[in-house]
Design a protein around this motif. Structure first.
Motif, PDB file in Angstrom:
ATOM      1  N   LEU A  16      30.629  93.117 -35.464  1.00 24.12           N
ATOM      2  CA  LEU A  16      29.371  94.290 -35.991  1.00 24.12           C
ATOM      3  C   LEU A  16      28.514  93.594 -35.799  1.00 24.12           C
ATOM      4  CD1 LEU A  16      28.237  97.203 -36.215  1.00 24.12           C
ATOM      5  CD2 LEU A  16      28.078  96.562 -38.551  1.00 24.12           C
ATOM      6  N   GLY A  17      28.126  92.485 -36.836  1.00 21.89           N
ATOM      7  CA  GLY A  17      26.923  91.900 -36.666  1.00 21.89           C
ATOM      8  C   GLY A  17      27.150  90.701 -35.308  1.00 21.89           C
ATOM      9  N   SER A  18      27.866  90.556 -34.110  1.00 23.31           N
ATOM     10  CA  SER A  18      27.956  90.183 -33.110  1.00 23.31           C
ATOM     11  C   SER A  18      26.713  91.052 -32.301  1.00 23.31           C
ATOM     12  CB  SER A  18      28.600  89.160 -32.712  1.00 23.31           C
ATOM     13  OG  SER A  18      28.566  88.914 -31.274  1.00 23.31           O
ATOM     14  N   ARG A  19      27.078  91.958 -31.835  1.00 18.81           N
ATOM     15  CA  ARG A  19      26.463  92.850 -31.580  1.00 18.81           C
ATOM     16  C   ARG A  19      24.689  93.113 -32.128  1.00 18.81           C
ATOM     17  NH1 ARG A  19      31.489  95.919 -31.219  1.00 18.81           N
ATOM     18  NH2 ARG A  19      30.423  97.528 -33.339  1.00 18.81           N
ATOM     19  N   GLY A  20      24.801  93.242 -33.574  1.00 15.92           N
ATOM     20  CA  GLY A  20      23.355  93.396 -33.466  1.00 15.92           C
ATOM     21  C   GLY A  20      22.975  91.778 -33.765  1.00 15.92           C
ATOM     22  N   VAL A  21      23.145  91.056 -33.761  1.00 18.30           N
ATOM     23  CA  VAL A  21      22.471  89.860 -33.229  1.00 18.30           C
ATOM     24  C   VAL A  21      21.708  90.119 -31.847  1.00 18.30           C
ATOM     25  CG1 VAL A  21      21.589  87.781 -33.399  1.00 18.30           C
ATOM     26  CG2 VAL A  21      23.301  88.366 -35.190  1.00 18.30           C
ATOM     27  N   GLU A  22      22.618  90.319 -30.958  1.00 25.71           N
ATOM     28  CA  GLU A  22      23.020  89.787 -29.240  1.00 25.71           C
ATOM     29  C   GLU A  22      21.470  91.688 -29.217  1.00 25.71           C
ATOM     30  OE1 GLU A  22      25.578  90.296 -25.319  1.00 25.71           O
ATOM     31  OE2 GLU A  22      26.686  90.658 -27.362  1.00 25.71           O
ATOM     32  N   ALA A  23      21.515  92.377 -29.104  1.00 26.80           N
ATOM     33  CA  ALA A  23      20.566  92.869 -29.253  1.00 26.80           C
ATOM     34  C   ALA A  23      19.309  93.120 -29.674  1.00 26.80           C
ATOM     35  CB  ALA A  23      20.872  94.771 -30.217  1.00 26.80           C
ATOM     36  N   LEU A  24      19.233  92.039 -30.622  1.00 30.58           N
ATOM     37  CA  LEU A  24      17.627  91.618 -30.881  1.00 30.58           C
ATOM     38  C   LEU A  24      17.109  90.615 -29.538  1.00 30.58           C
ATOM     39  CD1 LEU A  24      14.983  91.922 -32.847  1.00 30.58           C
ATOM     40  CD2 LEU A  24      16.489  89.829 -33.927  1.00 30.58           C
ATOM     41  N   LEU A  25      18.449  89.626 -29.500  1.00 29.49           N
ATOM     42  CA  LEU A  25      17.812  88.840 -28.986  1.00 29.49           C
ATOM     43  C   LEU A  25      17.767  89.331 -27.357  1.00 29.49           C
ATOM     44  CD1 LEU A  25      20.836  86.106 -29.884  1.00 29.49           C
ATOM     45  CD2 LEU A  25      18.287  85.889 -30.143  1.00 29.49           C
ATOM     46  N   ARG A  26      18.353  90.009 -27.318  1.00 26.99           N
ATOM     47  CA  ARG A  26      17.618  90.881 -25.946  1.00 26.99           C
ATOM     48  C   ARG A  26      16.793  91.649 -25.449  1.00 26.99           C
ATOM     49  NH1 ARG A  26      21.841  90.310 -22.468  1.00 26.99           N
ATOM     50  NH2 ARG A  26      24.412  89.925 -22.731  1.00 26.99           N
ATOM     51  N   ARG A  27      16.166  92.323 -26.573  1.00 26.07           N
ATOM     52  CA  ARG A  27      15.190  92.693 -26.581  1.00 26.07           C
ATOM     53  C   ARG A  27      13.985  91.228 -26.948  1.00 26.07           C
ATOM     54  NH1 ARG A  27      14.396  95.616 -32.251  1.00 26.07           N
ATOM     55  NH2 ARG A  27      12.507  95.957 -31.642  1.00 26.07           N
ATOM     56  N   GLY A  28      14.376  90.499 -26.748  1.00 25.94           N
ATOM     57  CA  GLY A  28      13.496  89.456 -27.487  1.00 25.94           C
ATOM     58  C   GLY A  28      13.207  88.496 -25.674  1.00 25.94           C
TER      59      GLY A  28
END
Length: 361
Positions: free
Chosen positions: A262-274
Motif C-alpha cells: 500500500l505504501g509503495s503504491r502511494g509513493v509511486e503515485a506521488l512520484l508519477r504526479r511529479g
C-alpha cells in the motif's frame, strides 16, 4: 522612448537602467540610499539628476509595500508621463493606489521574471532580462499610451512581454515562484544543525532544491507579505500531499507485506504526479519540455578544461541542451553533466573517450 526614470537602484532597478541606457535612452536615477544611486550612476546606469521635464516612463523599482506611496509622490511632482513597477505582486499595490487616490490611467503593473541570488546595484547586469518573460498587468483604467510605453521598455530590455490580469499574475507567481522559494528555505533549514559529515555528502540534488534559499530574507518578507494568501493556498495543498506521502512512507517501512504494498503504491503515485508536473514546465525557447540524456564527464578543476571540453563536444557536432556541474569532494575535479539529444549521446560518449575524457556512462 527618449527618456526614463528609475526609482530604486537595487539589482532590478539598476539592471533596467543599464539596459535602457545601452539602447540610447537617457535615464535619471533616484534612491533613498545615496550610496546605491551613486554606485548605479558610476556603473553607467544613468544620471544622478532631476529631469528637466517629465520623462516618458518612470520605473518604480521599490518593494511591493512602497509602490503605492512612491507612485503618489512621483505623480504629484509630475516625474513622468506614464508609470510602471517591477514588483512581484500586483493586487495589493493596486488596492493601495486606489486608497491614496493615484492616477490609475497612467500606471501599469509590471514584473520581470529575472533575478539573481545577489542584491544591490553591483549585482546588476544590462542583459539580465534578455529572453526572460516580463509580465504587464494593465487595469481597467490603464490608458493605451501607458501600455505602449511599457511594451517599448520591455522590448528595449530584450524581454518577452506577457499580459495578464493582476489577480491571475499573483496566483501564478505564488505557484511557480513564491511557494517554491519557501519550500527551498524549508529544505535548507533541515541542514541548519546537520553534522558536517552529512553535508559533505551534498550533491546536485540538494543544491538544486536549496539554491534560492540563499536570497535576502528582508526582501522576501515584503514579497510574501504582499501575496500571503495566494502562497498559503499553494502551501496548504502541499501540506496535504506531505501528510499523504509521510503516511505512505510509514507503511512502506512496515513489516507487514500488505502495508508495504500500500505504501509503495502511494509513493509511486506521488512520484508519477511529479513526473507529469515537471513535464509541464516549458523547455527551451518556451517549447514543450524535451527529454535529454546525460553524458557525465569528469573534468579537472583547472583553467581551460571546460573550454577544452566544449571544443571537443563542438568537434563531435553535438549540441549541449543543458549542463550541470557537481564538484567532487576532496578532489580537484568536478563532474560535468552534459544534457544532449538521446540520439546523439552514444556518439558523443565515444568521441569524448577517444579524446581522453573520463565519461561515467
Amino acid at each position: 522612448m527618449r527618456t526614463a526614470a528609475v526609482v530604486g537602484t537595487g539589482l532590478i532597478g539598476t539592471s533596467v537602467a543599464l539596459a535602457l541606457t545601452a539602447r540610447g535612452v537617457t535615464v535619471y536615477l533616484r534612491d533613498r540610499d545615496s550610496t546605491a544611486v551613486q554606485t548605479a550612476a558610476a556603473m553607467g546606469a544613468g544620471l544622478e539628476a532631476t529631469p528637466p521635464e517629465p520623462v516618458d516612463l518612470a520605473v518604480l523599482a521599490v518593494p511591493p509595500g512602497r509602490i503605492a506611496e512612491t507612485l503618489r509622490l512621483v505623480q504629484a511632482e509630475r516625474l513622468a508621463l506614464s508609470y510602471t513597477d517591477v514588483a512581484s505582486v500586483k493586487e495589493q499595490p493596486l488596492r493601495e493606489m486606489a486608497e491614496l487616490g493615484c492616477d490609475a490611467t497612467r500606471y501599469i503593473g509590471g514584473h520581470p521574471l529575472a533575478g539573481r541570488e545577489r542584491s544591490g546595484p553591483l549585482a546588476a547586469r544590462a542583459d539580465l532580462f534578455d529572453g526572460r518573460p516580463w509580465v504587464l498587468t494593465p487595469s481597467r483604467e490603464t490608458d493605451t499610451e501607458t501600455l505602449n510605453r511599457a511594451l517599448e521598455m520591455v522590448s528595449l530590455c530584450r524581454a518577452v512581454p506577457v499580459v495578464m490580469a493582476p489577480r491571475d499574475h499573483d496566483h501564478a507567481v505564488a505557484l511557480v515562484s513564491h511557494a517554491p522559494h519557501l519550500v527551498s528555505a524549508l529544505m535548507a533549514a533541515r541542514l541548519e544543525h546537520a553534522q558536517d559529515t552529512d553535508t559533505r555528502l551534498a550533491g546536485q540534488g540538494v543544491r538544486d532544491v536549496t539554491r534560492v534559499a540563499g536570497s535576502d530574507p528582508r526582501l522576501w518578507i515584503d514579497i510574501l507579505g504582499a501575496n500571503a494568501n495566494a502562497v498559503a493556498d499553494v502551501l496548504a495543498g502541499l501540506a496535504t500531499d506531505l501528510d499523504t506521502v509521510v503516511g505512505a512512507l510509514r507503511s512502506l517501512g512496515a513489516e507487514d507485506e500488505a502495508k508495504r504494498e500500500l505504501g509503495s503504491r502511494g509513493v509511486e503515485a506521488l512520484l508519477r504526479r511529479g513526473n507529469v508536473g515537471h513535464g509541464r514546465i516549458p523547455g527551451k525557447h518556451g517549447q514543450p519540455a524535451a527529454r535529454y540524456e546525460a553524458v557525465p564527464v569528469v573534468v579537472p578543476d583547472r583553467p581551460g578544461e571546460l573550454a577544452r571540453l566544449f571544443a571537443d563536444v563542438g568537434r563531435a557536432e553535438v549540441n549541449i541542451e543543458d549542463i550541470r556541474i557537481d564538484h567532487a569532494q576532496g578532489r580537484p575535479a568536478g563532474l560535468v553533466e552534459l544534457q544532449v539529444d538521446p540520439r546523439r549521446a552514444e556518439a558523443l560518449t565515444t568521441a569524448l573517450r577517444a579524446g581522453g575524457w573520463t565519461v561515467q556512462r
